[in-house]
Design a protein around this motif. Structure first.
Motif, short mmCIF file in Angstrom:
data_model
loop_
_atom_site.label_atom_id
_atom_site.label_comp_id
_atom_site.label_asym_id
_atom_site.label_seq_id
_atom_site.Cartn_x
_atom_site.Cartn_y
_atom_site.Cartn_z
N UNK A 20 0.81 -1.21 -0.07
CA UNK A 20 0.14 0.02 -0.09
C UNK A 20 1.02 1.19 -0.05
N UNK A 21 1.96 1.40 0.92
CA UNK A 21 2.83 2.36 0.75
C UNK A 21 3.49 2.73 -0.42
N UNK A 22 3.71 1.36 -1.13
CA UNK A 22 4.38 1.49 -2.52
C UNK A 22 3.41 2.07 -3.47
N UNK A 23 2.19 1.79 -3.57
CA UNK A 23 1.22 2.41 -4.36
C UNK A 23 1.04 3.65 -4.23
N UNK A 24 1.11 4.18 -2.95
CA UNK A 24 0.77 5.54 -2.51
C UNK A 24 1.96 6.23 -2.98
N UNK A 25 3.20 5.81 -2.90
CA UNK A 25 4.41 6.73 -3.42
C UNK A 25 4.32 6.55 -4.87
N UNK A 26 3.92 5.61 -5.48
CA UNK A 26 3.85 5.82 -6.96
C UNK A 26 2.51 6.78 -7.44
#
Length: 105
Positions: A91-97
């Protein structure tokens, strides 16, 4: 990259579908390189397929998950603690992307 308009994000699938696809794909690829591919595929197919991105303001995004994400996972044996840890990182990776794709990062 599209010029980001918070009001247009309310109808995100009509206005920003390619950007959303790109952010999710980039996050998937990065996670698939670092974690068990079966687990990442399972999270992608059975949990994130029902997730919903929201713009929170100030360049921040939030991913809303479906109810009981662990119970949705199929075909992958993983304990709840590991699942939740990997899902949180995903989820953190998606938000960063999302921040990157929309020009906030």
């Amino acid at each position: 990259m599209a010029d980001f308009d918070p009001e247009k994000f309310e109808d995100k699938y009509a206005n920003y579908f390619p950007e959303l696809q790109q952010a999710y794909k980039n996050a998937f690829n990065r996670m698939n390189e670092r974690y068990d591919s079966e687990l990442i595929h399972g999270i992608d197919q059975f949990v994130l397929n029902e997730s919903e991105p929201f713009y929170e303001g100030d360049g921040e995004f939030r991913i809303e998950l479906p109810d009981e994400p662990y119970e949705r996972l199929q075909g992958v044996l993983v304990d709840r603690e590991k699942f939740e840890s990997v899902l949180e990182t995903y989820i953190e990776e998606i938000e960063r992307e999302l921040r990157r794709v929309f020009g906030f990062a």
